[in-house]
Write an enzyme that holds these catalytic residues in place. Structure first.
Site, PDB file in Angstrom:
ATOM      1  CG  PHE A 255      -2.191   0.322   0.728  1.00 20.11           C
ATOM      2  CD1 PHE A 255      -2.914  -0.711  -0.106  1.00 20.11           C
ATOM      3  CD2 PHE A 255      -2.801   1.715   0.982  1.00 20.11           C
ATOM      4  CE1 PHE A 255      -4.545  -0.479   0.207  1.00 20.11           C
ATOM      5  CE2 PHE A 255      -4.292   1.933   0.630  1.00 20.11           C
ATOM      6  CZ  PHE A 255      -5.129   0.711   0.593  1.00 20.11           C
ATOM      7  CE1 TYR A 257       3.216  -0.962  -6.714  1.00 18.68           C
ATOM      8  CE2 TYR A 257       1.451  -1.578  -4.830  1.00 18.68           C
ATOM      9  CZ  TYR A 257       2.152  -1.948  -5.252  1.00 18.68           C
ATOM     10  OH  TYR A 257       3.414  -3.208  -5.420  1.00 18.68           O
ATOM     11  N   GLY A 263      -9.709   6.941  -4.584  1.00 20.73           N
ATOM     12  CA  GLY A 263     -11.476   7.115  -4.361  1.00 20.73           C
ATOM     13  C   GLY A 263     -11.637   5.949  -3.782  1.00 20.73           C
ATOM     14  CB  CYS A 266     -14.295   2.858   1.807  1.00 22.64           C
ATOM     15  SG  CYS A 266     -16.035   1.670   1.702  1.00 22.64           S
ATOM     16  CE  LYS A 327     -10.532  -1.861  -4.165  1.00 22.13           C
ATOM     17  NZ  LYS A 327     -10.004  -2.389  -2.817  1.00 22.13           N
TER      18      LYS A 327
HETATM   19  N1  NAD Z   1     -17.520  -1.350  -0.721  1.00 23.02           N
HETATM   20  C1  NAD Z   1     -16.925  -1.263   0.122  1.00 23.02           C
HETATM   21  O1  NAD Z   1     -15.848  -1.916  -0.157  1.00 23.02           O
HETATM   22  C2  NAD Z   1     -17.347  -1.063   2.008  1.00 23.02           C
HETATM   23  C3  NAD Z   1     -16.469  -2.261   2.570  1.00 23.02           C
HETATM   24  C4  NAD Z   1     -16.442  -1.842   3.656  1.00 23.02           C
HETATM   25  C5  NAD Z   1     -16.961  -1.305   4.215  1.00 23.02           C
HETATM   26  N2  NAD Z   1     -18.386  -0.798   3.868  1.00 23.02           N
HETATM   27  C6  NAD Z   1     -19.397   0.583   4.148  1.00 23.02           C
HETATM   28  O2  NAD Z   1     -20.801  -0.213   4.290  1.00 23.02           O
HETATM   29  C7  NAD Z   1     -21.666   0.094   3.540  1.00 23.02           C
HETATM   30  C8  NAD Z   1     -22.785  -0.735   2.131  1.00 23.02           C
HETATM   31  O3  NAD Z   1     -21.524   0.306   1.779  1.00 23.02           O
HETATM   32  P1  NAD Z   1     -22.162  -0.629   0.328  1.00 23.02           P
HETATM   33  O4  NAD Z   1     -20.362  -0.176  -0.531  1.00 23.02           O
HETATM   34  O5  NAD Z   1     -22.294  -2.431   0.729  1.00 23.02           O
HETATM   35  O6  NAD Z   1     -23.521  -0.196  -0.665  1.00 23.02           O
HETATM   36  P2  NAD Z   1     -23.773   0.338  -1.723  1.00 23.02           P
HETATM   37  O7  NAD Z   1     -24.540   1.292  -1.760  1.00 23.02           O
HETATM   38  O8  NAD Z   1     -23.140  -0.785  -2.752  1.00 23.02           O
HETATM   39  O9  NAD Z   1     -25.433  -1.050  -0.617  1.00 23.02           O
HETATM   40  C9  NAD Z   1     -26.664  -0.134  -0.123  1.00 23.02           C
HETATM   41  C10 NAD Z   1     -28.222  -1.202  -0.312  1.00 23.02           C
HETATM   42  O10 NAD Z   1     -28.607  -0.461   0.633  1.00 23.02           O
HETATM   43  C11 NAD Z   1     -30.226  -0.297   0.433  1.00 23.02           C
HETATM   44  N3  NAD Z   1     -30.966   0.105   1.006  1.00 23.02           N
HETATM   45  C12 NAD Z   1     -30.911   1.566   1.699  1.00 23.02           C
HETATM   46  N4  NAD Z   1     -31.765   1.786   1.982  1.00 23.02           N
HETATM   47  C13 NAD Z   1     -32.784   0.652   2.549  1.00 23.02           C
HETATM   48  C14 NAD Z   1     -33.126  -0.272   3.729  1.00 23.02           C
HETATM   49  N5  NAD Z   1     -33.835   1.276   4.226  1.00 23.02           N
HETATM   50  N6  NAD Z   1     -33.662  -1.065   3.445  1.00 23.02           N
HETATM   51  C15 NAD Z   1     -32.494  -1.920   2.450  1.00 23.02           C
HETATM   52  N7  NAD Z   1     -32.154  -1.550   1.427  1.00 23.02           N
HETATM   53  C16 NAD Z   1     -31.748  -0.490   1.616  1.00 23.02           C
HETATM   54  C17 NAD Z   1     -29.469   0.219  -1.112  1.00 23.02           C
HETATM   55  O11 NAD Z   1     -30.434  -0.392  -2.139  1.00 23.02           O
HETATM   56  C18 NAD Z   1     -28.184  -0.651  -1.475  1.00 23.02           C
HETATM   57  O12 NAD Z   1     -28.494  -1.359  -2.872  1.00 23.02           O
HETATM   58  C19 NAD Z   1     -20.980   1.449   3.494  1.00 23.02           C
HETATM   59  O13 NAD Z   1     -21.228   1.990   5.069  1.00 23.02           O
HETATM   60  C20 NAD Z   1     -19.950   1.352   3.156  1.00 23.02           C
HETATM   61  O14 NAD Z   1     -18.793   2.473   4.032  1.00 23.02           O
HETATM   62  C21 NAD Z   1     -18.588  -0.640   1.704  1.00 23.02           C
END
Ligand code: NAD
Length: 446
Positions: A255, A257, A263, A266, A327
């Site tokens: 990590f 690089y 972006g 997160c 990425k």
């Molecule tokens: N994407 C990542 O790499 C990652 C990694 C670790 C943690 N997180 C965290 O996890 C959480 C989710 O991230 P994500 O990337 O999966 O989000 P995302 O936007 O891909 O998915 C969220 C989903 O929740 C649904 N939703 C919204 N309100 C709702 C409700 N009331 N009932 C049911 N479903 C509902 C949306 O329609 C959507 O499908 C965030 O807090 C993010 O910070 C993300």
């Protein structure tokens, strides 16, 4: 175990599929009806290596269900995961409206005790807010039912999410209740066989652990980008510096690089949210603010190179762009450096010919059809008639191109490489002008 997951996005869908694969009985609830219907037909809303067969197999086996019926979801699981988005609010702090909406839903329909698990990335103190919200709705309903709120942050990496969930480095559980800890141990036992991965702590420490992890990673990136910018001004090569410092085991090669900025969904929002959390308790997070500022500046870098190379005359220029996702191995373009570059190029009157192995549909969804964006079918097609090539994402497909073909297709043989994929000397031998990040004097600084 019977498990319900609210939110079928990158985190919820992968976690649900991985839990179903080891035999748990999982119901996924989302408010997005189209997403739910598509999943029932085997159409997966996101690109993640290995996810499609995993979802299809478990759906067909009946261990993984998809529904918009929240009441059904709440009845189903003793364990209720909240895995909905926590986007930045107007001031940069995490917007908890989706998390609290799910808490309210669970409280509205629950008829037996529940363990509510905050899987979303949420600021310190959110578990208390979720508890208060559930207690208030239960009081309104006039029912007395037990519930616990657990913090279980997710550390998966997009692009390797399935593998990360199947073999997590650590499973952080924030709870003070031995009974809840036991249930969470039972849930995660299949992932904890090889060695102890569970780290149990109080709820607030678990909530902060997630932010600390992402902010540390973002700090490493911004640090290297700062060094790269200095290397450019000082006539040094950051790639040599990277190897020189990575060889120190206290630093390591992971990590560090340099590139065109971090972006994704997160790092940008989590750094901002922790800045806000700190400010709310009267602490000035000087380091985190700088991390964010360095990254903001870094995302301008590629445009600055292109602009300088063409002496500011970008009107009508065609720029080939390799890589749209933030990425490799994902189609996610949230906060991607490619977006900053494209939007600046468009504002300067240039036309973009882009190719990405997975993010073309996402680019189409975000930007629609416009005259100054052509989404091309191959990386070679993106080069045809272009004035310059810019590389934004380090997909494997871009790592060893045929440089003769690149040179032949470009009007001006120049590559601006936002990921330092190529060797300047080699490109010089091909007769291609090359500008990386922090590799000696650059066109923008010379
Ligand atoms: N994407 C990542 O790499 C990652 C990694 C670790 C943690 N997180 C965290 O996890 C959480 C989710 O991230 P994500 O990337 O999966 O989000 P995302 O936007 O891909 O998915 C969220 C989903 O929740 C649904 N939703 C919204 N309100 C709702 C409700 N009331 N009932 C049911 N479903 C509902 C949306 O329609 C959507 O499908 C965030 O807090 C993010 O910070 C993300």
């Amino acid at each position: 175990m019977k498990v319900t997951v609210f939110g079928i996005g990158y985190v919820g869908l992968v976690q649900a599929a991985v839990l179903a694969e080891v035999g748990h009985d999982v119901v996924c609830v989302d408010i997005n009806a189209e997403r739910v219907e598509n999943l029932k037909k085997g159409i997966i809303p996101i690109y993640e290596p290995g996810l499609t067969p995993l979802v299809q197999r478990n759906y067909e086996a009946g261990r993984l269900q998809f529904t918009t019926d929240a009441a059904h979801g709440v009845q189903h699981g003793r364990i209720q995961f909240i895995a909905v988005g926590t986007p930045p609010d107007e001031d940069g702090s995490a917007d908890l409206q989706y998390v609290l909406a799910v808490a309210k839903t669970i409280a509205t329909y629950m008829e037996s005790p529940k363990i509510i698990v905050d899987k979303s990335t949420v600021p310190v103190g959110t578990a208390d807010k979720v508890s208060a919200c559930v207690a208030a709705v239960l009081a309104e309903r006039g029912v007395e039912l037990g519930f616990d709120v657990v913090s279980n942050p997710e550390f998966l990496k997009e692009g390797a999410a399935v593998a990360d969930c199947q073999r997590p480095d650590r499973i952080v559980i924030g709870t003070d209740s031995p009974a809840v800890e036991e249930k969470m141990r039972e849930l995660y036992a299949p992932f904890n066989r090889n060695h102890e991965r569970m780290i149990v702590m109080d709820v607030r420490s678990a909530e902060l652990t997630k932010y600390a992890a992402n902010c540390m990673l973002a700090t490493k990136i911004s640090f290297m980008n700062e060094m790269a910018n200095l290397a450019e001004l000082l006539g040094a090569d950051i790639e040599k510096v990277r190897q020189g410092i990575g060889s120190d085991p206290r630093i390591g090669y992971h990590f560090i690089y340099p590139g065109c900025g971090y972006g994704g969904s997160c790092f940008p929002k989590d750094v901002q949210a922790l800045v806000k959390t700190a400010e709310k308790v009267g602490y000035v997070p000087a380091l985190l603010k700088s991390v964010e500022q360095v990254n903001y500046r870094q995302k301008d870098k590629l445009f600055a190179h292109v602009h300088a190379y063409f002496d500011g005359d970008l009107a009508g220029k065609r720029i080939a762009l390799w890589g749209l996702s933030f990425k490799p191995n994902t189609d996610d373009m949230r906060d991607a450096p490619s977006r900053v570059l494209m939007e600046k190029l468009w504002a300067a009157g240039a036309v973009v010919q882009a190719f990405d192995p997975e993010a073309m549909n996402e680019a189409q969804r975000i930007y629609g059809t416009r005259a100054d964006l052509s989404l091309m079918g191959t990386k070679e097609a993106a080069l045809r008639g272009a004035d310059a090539l810019v590389v934004c994402t380090e997909w494997n497909a871009f790592k060893a191109p045929d440089f003769d073909v690149v040179k032949e297709h470009l009007k001006h043989p120049v590559i601006i490489d936002g990921r330092n994929l190529y060797e300047p000397d080699m490109l010089e031998a091909y007769g291609i002008a090359y500008y990386g990040i922090g590799r000696g004097r650059s066109v923008a600084t010379s």
